[in-house]
Motif scaffolding. Structure first.
Motif, PDB file in Angstrom:
ATOM      1  N   PRO A   1       8.666   5.403   1.717  1.00  0.00           N
ATOM      2  CA  PRO A   1       7.515   6.460   1.449  1.00  0.00           C
ATOM      3  C   PRO A   1       7.151   6.439  -0.070  1.00  0.00           C
ATOM      4  O   PRO A   1       5.831   6.836  -0.293  1.00  0.00           O
ATOM      5  N   ASP A   2       7.846   5.969  -0.818  1.00  0.00           N
ATOM      6  CA  ASP A   2       7.425   6.105  -2.282  1.00  0.00           C
ATOM      7  C   ASP A   2       6.710   4.893  -2.985  1.00  0.00           C
ATOM      8  O   ASP A   2       6.246   4.810  -4.099  1.00  0.00           O
ATOM      9  N   ARG A   3       6.665   3.817  -2.098  1.00  0.00           N
ATOM     10  CA  ARG A   3       6.281   2.570  -2.848  1.00  0.00           C
ATOM     11  C   ARG A   3       5.163   1.970  -1.937  1.00  0.00           C
ATOM     12  O   ARG A   3       4.419   1.102  -2.420  1.00  0.00           O
ATOM     13  N   ILE A   4       4.601   2.638  -0.740  1.00  0.00           N
ATOM     14  CA  ILE A   4       3.706   1.971   0.087  1.00  0.00           C
ATOM     15  C   ILE A   4       2.642   3.033  -0.113  1.00  0.00           C
ATOM     16  O   ILE A   4       2.774   3.942   0.132  1.00  0.00           O
ATOM     17  N   LYS A   5       1.403   2.219  -0.424  1.00  0.00           N
ATOM     18  CA  LYS A   5       0.317   3.327  -0.564  1.00  0.00           C
ATOM     19  C   LYS A   5      -0.761   2.707   0.152  1.00  0.00           C
ATOM     20  O   LYS A   5      -0.992   1.445   0.760  1.00  0.00           O
ATOM     21  N   ALA A   6      -1.899   3.687   0.326  1.00  0.00           N
ATOM     22  CA  ALA A   6      -3.059   3.266   1.312  1.00  0.00           C
ATOM     23  C   ALA A   6      -4.346   2.812   0.293  1.00  0.00           C
ATOM     24  O   ALA A   6      -4.216   3.494  -0.729  1.00  0.00           O
ATOM     25  N   PRO A   7      -5.043   1.896   0.694  1.00  0.00           N
ATOM     26  CA  PRO A   7      -6.271   1.648  -0.238  1.00  0.00           C
ATOM     27  C   PRO A   7      -7.248   2.807  -0.117  1.00  0.00           C
ATOM     28  O   PRO A   7      -7.491   3.275   0.612  1.00  0.00           O
ATOM     29  N   MET A   8      -7.760   2.920  -1.498  1.00  0.00           N
ATOM     30  CA  MET A   8      -9.093   3.991  -1.621  1.00  0.00           C
ATOM     31  C   MET A   8     -10.241   3.307  -1.542  1.00  0.00           C
ATOM     32  O   MET A   8     -10.486   2.053  -1.764  1.00  0.00           O
ATOM     33  N   ALA A   9     -11.173   4.208  -1.176  1.00  0.00           N
ATOM     34  CA  ALA A   9     -12.597   3.607  -0.927  1.00  0.00           C
ATOM     35  C   ALA A   9     -13.018   2.943  -2.334  1.00  0.00           C
ATOM     36  O   ALA A   9     -13.088   3.603  -3.304  1.00  0.00           O
ATOM     37  N   GLY A  10     -13.524   1.834  -2.256  1.00  0.00           N
ATOM     38  CA  GLY A  10     -14.163   1.107  -3.629  1.00  0.00           C
ATOM     39  C   GLY A  10     -12.961   0.550  -4.467  1.00  0.00           C
ATOM     40  O   GLY A  10     -13.102  -0.026  -5.477  1.00  0.00           O
ATOM     41  N   GLN A  11     -11.861   0.601  -4.076  1.00  0.00           N
ATOM     42  CA  GLN A  11     -10.697  -0.015  -4.795  1.00  0.00           C
ATOM     43  C   GLN A  11     -10.781  -1.535  -4.666  1.00  0.00           C
ATOM     44  O   GLN A  11     -10.988  -2.100  -3.749  1.00  0.00           O
ATOM     45  N   ARG A  12     -10.582  -2.088  -5.615  1.00  0.00           N
ATOM     46  CA  ARG A  12     -10.499  -3.575  -5.796  1.00  0.00           C
ATOM     47  C   ARG A  12      -9.235  -4.116  -6.367  1.00  0.00           C
ATOM     48  O   ARG A  12      -8.272  -3.394  -7.000  1.00  0.00           O
ATOM     49  N   PHE A  13      -8.664  -5.540  -5.920  1.00  0.00           N
ATOM     50  CA  PHE A  13      -7.305  -5.630  -6.058  1.00  0.00           C
ATOM     51  C   PHE A  13      -7.548  -7.069  -6.779  1.00  0.00           C
ATOM     52  O   PHE A  13      -8.381  -8.111  -6.458  1.00  0.00           O
ATOM     53  N   GLN A  14      -6.219  -7.433  -7.752  1.00  0.00           N
ATOM     54  CA  GLN A  14      -6.235  -8.691  -8.632  1.00  0.00           C
ATOM     55  C   GLN A  14      -5.451  -9.593  -7.628  1.00  0.00           C
ATOM     56  O   GLN A  14      -5.542 -10.644  -7.778  1.00  0.00           O
ATOM     57  N   LEU A  15      -4.647  -8.837  -6.633  1.00  0.00           N
ATOM     58  CA  LEU A  15      -3.630 -10.032  -5.821  1.00  0.00           C
ATOM     59  C   LEU A  15      -3.876  -9.430  -4.421  1.00  0.00           C
ATOM     60  O   LEU A  15      -3.552  -8.333  -3.888  1.00  0.00           O
TER      61      LEU A  15
ATOM     62  N   ILE B   1      12.119  -7.833  -3.635  1.00  0.00           N
ATOM     63  CA  ILE B   1      12.291  -8.680  -4.886  1.00  0.00           C
ATOM     64  C   ILE B   1      11.296  -8.501  -5.944  1.00  0.00           C
ATOM     65  O   ILE B   1      11.577  -9.038  -7.042  1.00  0.00           O
ATOM     66  N   THR B   2      10.392  -7.524  -5.786  1.00  0.00           N
ATOM     67  CA  THR B   2       9.589  -7.274  -7.122  1.00  0.00           C
ATOM     68  C   THR B   2       9.580  -5.644  -7.301  1.00  0.00           C
ATOM     69  O   THR B   2       9.987  -5.115  -6.368  1.00  0.00           O
ATOM     70  N   GLY B   3       9.371  -5.254  -8.508  1.00  0.00           N
ATOM     71  CA  GLY B   3       9.429  -3.758  -8.901  1.00  0.00           C
ATOM     72  C   GLY B   3       7.944  -3.387  -8.453  1.00  0.00           C
ATOM     73  O   GLY B   3       7.968  -1.931  -8.640  1.00  0.00           O
ATOM     74  N   ALA B   4       7.027  -3.951  -8.007  1.00  0.00           N
ATOM     75  CA  ALA B   4       5.723  -3.418  -7.486  1.00  0.00           C
ATOM     76  C   ALA B   4       5.532  -2.639  -6.560  1.00  0.00           C
ATOM     77  O   ALA B   4       6.266  -2.809  -5.454  1.00  0.00           O
ATOM     78  N   ASP B   5       4.679  -1.643  -6.595  1.00  0.00           N
ATOM     79  CA  ASP B   5       4.286  -0.848  -5.286  1.00  0.00           C
ATOM     80  C   ASP B   5       3.276  -1.830  -4.407  1.00  0.00           C
ATOM     81  O   ASP B   5       2.740  -2.697  -5.045  1.00  0.00           O
ATOM     82  N   VAL B   6       3.138  -1.424  -3.289  1.00  0.00           N
ATOM     83  CA  VAL B   6       2.196  -2.265  -2.457  1.00  0.00           C
ATOM     84  C   VAL B   6       1.298  -1.321  -1.658  1.00  0.00           C
ATOM     85  O   VAL B   6       1.494  -0.610  -1.120  1.00  0.00           O
ATOM     86  N   TYR B   7       0.087  -1.815  -1.578  1.00  0.00           N
ATOM     87  CA  TYR B   7      -1.094  -1.391  -0.985  1.00  0.00           C
ATOM     88  C   TYR B   7      -1.061  -2.115   0.530  1.00  0.00           C
ATOM     89  O   TYR B   7      -0.931  -3.385   0.482  1.00  0.00           O
ATOM     90  N   ILE B   8      -1.169  -1.329   1.682  1.00  0.00           N
ATOM     91  CA  ILE B   8      -1.152  -2.039   2.832  1.00  0.00           C
ATOM     92  C   ILE B   8      -2.114  -1.428   3.894  1.00  0.00           C
ATOM     93  O   ILE B   8      -2.656  -0.314   3.382  1.00  0.00           O
ATOM     94  N   HIS B   9      -2.763  -2.476   4.710  1.00  0.00           N
ATOM     95  CA  HIS B   9      -3.773  -1.734   5.688  1.00  0.00           C
ATOM     96  C   HIS B   9      -3.673  -2.737   6.949  1.00  0.00           C
ATOM     97  O   HIS B   9      -3.381  -4.014   6.885  1.00  0.00           O
ATOM     98  N   ASP B  10      -3.639  -1.939   8.104  1.00  0.00           N
ATOM     99  CA  ASP B  10      -3.783  -2.791   9.186  1.00  0.00           C
ATOM    100  C   ASP B  10      -4.591  -1.932  10.225  1.00  0.00           C
ATOM    101  O   ASP B  10      -4.479  -0.408  10.271  1.00  0.00           O
ATOM    102  N   HIS B  11      -5.179  -2.431  11.320  1.00  0.00           N
ATOM    103  CA  HIS B  11      -6.329  -1.576  12.005  1.00  0.00           C
ATOM    104  C   HIS B  11      -5.344  -0.820  13.049  1.00  0.00           C
ATOM    105  O   HIS B  11      -5.779  -0.014  13.835  1.00  0.00           O
ATOM    106  N   ASN B  12      -4.031  -1.040  13.177  1.00  0.00           N
ATOM    107  CA  ASN B  12      -3.178  -0.254  14.137  1.00  0.00           C
ATOM    108  C   ASN B  12      -2.238   0.525  13.233  1.00  0.00           C
ATOM    109  O   ASN B  12      -1.398   0.098  12.450  1.00  0.00           O
ATOM    110  N   ASP B  13      -2.653   1.857  13.102  1.00  0.00           N
ATOM    111  CA  ASP B  13      -2.130   2.742  12.141  1.00  0.00           C
ATOM    112  C   ASP B  13      -0.458   2.763  12.449  1.00  0.00           C
ATOM    113  O   ASP B  13       0.526   3.083  11.765  1.00  0.00           O
ATOM    114  N   TYR B  14      -0.057   2.625  13.765  1.00  0.00           N
ATOM    115  CA  TYR B  14       1.218   2.792  13.883  1.00  0.00           C
ATOM    116  C   TYR B  14       2.272   1.634  13.066  1.00  0.00           C
ATOM    117  O   TYR B  14       3.242   2.126  12.604  1.00  0.00           O
ATOM    118  N   LYS B  15       1.863   0.365  12.876  1.00  0.00           N
ATOM    119  CA  LYS B  15       2.356  -0.395  12.405  1.00  0.00           C
ATOM    120  C   LYS B  15       2.399   0.198  10.612  1.00  0.00           C
ATOM    121  O   LYS B  15       3.626  -0.326  10.042  1.00  0.00           O
TER     122      LYS B  15
END
Length: 335
Positions: free
Chosen positions: A212-226, A189-203
């Motif tokens: 594959p083109d819209r989900i990203k992994a957080p980078m070290a030191g990265q900060r988020f507005q939402l 419902i949004t045009g935004a890409d999303v960063y995701i994290h879970d301690h279970n890699d398979y999820k």
């Protein structure tokens, strides 16, 4: 009128032990009630908390609130709900008259603690007041109905986040059932890409294979507005606080039944907004969730799910962390 039938309910007698109880249902369905044959019921983190003894509101207890099925009979006074209709249940009672209901915050209804049903969703049948029940669209598979209630909670969180009015990158912490449906909602419902994290890699991998083109992994030191926090653990809350940018927003979907988090000492320096998302908000989110799933939940999305027989419910809960799926669903259907 309904033919007599036997209802089997999985009762959590104490932490770590379900038992099956069977009883004959009444021949007549009470006025204002419908009888539903339950086909699917999702497993929620709240159910797991009861099973582990982290949330104790008294045992024995009937669990399961992400249930869907087909109406078998309707009592006097029920309109617009006929036998044969595929339906889903909103687990929250809404009186429609109190201050909160009039403000479209029926999840906070002053009578919300009332229970106008015979049992919860880990059962063969339920007799329930018609006000809880929503008709479903024609899905390609009936199990999709079990995703409506948790997706409605995700949509409530999205509404609270004001995501369309915020700039900056979005992070979702926690990719279990609720987190996965939240990610689905954000991406659809949004045009935004999303960063995701879970301690279970398979999820994470399962979700990334879908987008594959819209989900990203957080980078070290990265900060988020939402940030949306859906880990269900206090460490997830602390991680979210660490990753917040200044003047950012944190939407908490988790319930911390066993380990309440504390506010980190330096968090006020960032001056964030922290919003607690309670249940699914306005009942319109149920209808919106049902429609979103009808339009966008594909066969590929089903790879996020695993299905388990009702009779195997003890093993499902005992081995919850070993089952490699983002969302577990209990079913009476043939597997």
């Amino acid at each position: 009128m309904s033919g007599a039938c036997v209802n089997t309910v999985a009762i959590l007698l104490e932490p770590g032990r379900f038992s099956f109880a069977s009883r004959q249902l009444e021949e007549e369905v009470a006025p204002g009630y419908v009888r539903i044959k339950i086909n699917y019921c999702g497993v929620c983190g709240t159910d797991k908390s009861f099973y582990l003894g982290h949330r104790n509101e008294g045992y024995p207890v009937s669990l399961g609130h992400e249930h869907c099925g087909v109406i078998k009979a309707a009592g006097a006074g029920v309109i617009n709900l006929q036998p044969g209709s595929q339906v889903v249940i909103d687990p929250n009672f809404r009186c429609g008259q109190c201050h909160y209901c009039r403000q479209k915050k029926g999840h906070l209804c002053v009578r919300g603690g009332e229970q106008h049903y015979t049992n919860r969703g880990y059962a063969g049948y339920i007799d329930i007041h018609y006000s809880y029940v929503h008709k479903l669209p024609a899905y390609r598979k009936d199990h999709i109905g079990a995703l409506v209630e948790p997706l409605s909670v995700a949509l409530h969180a999205v509404a609270l986040s004001n995501v369309s009015g915020r700039k900056g990158e979005i992070l979702v912490l926690g990719c279990g059932g609720l987190g996965s449906l939240l990610i689905f909602a954000l991406l659809e419902i949004t045009g935004a890409d999303v960063y995701i994290h879970d301690h279970n890699d398979y999820k994470v991998d399962q979700l990334r294979s879908l987008y594959p083109d819209r989900i990203k992994a957080p980078m070290a030191g990265q900060r988020f507005q939402l940030i949306f926090e859906a880990t269900g653990a206090s460490r997830g809350f602390r991680q979210a606080c660490d990753l917040l940018d200044k003047c950012s927003r944190l939407v908490v979907l988790s319930r911390y039944h066993a380990d309440e988090p504390f506010i980190p000492e330096r968090l006020p320096w960032k001056q964030p907004e922290i919003i607690l998302c309670h249940l699914n908000g306005d009942s319109i989110h149920m209808a919106d969730a049902a429609a979103l799933l009808a339009d966008n939940w594909s066969t590929q999305h089903d790879n996020l799910l695993s299905f388990h027989s009702f009779e195997d419910i003890n093993n499902v809960f005992a081995n919850y962390g070993k089952i490699k799926s983002n969302k577990k669903i209990i079913t009476h259907e043939q597997l």
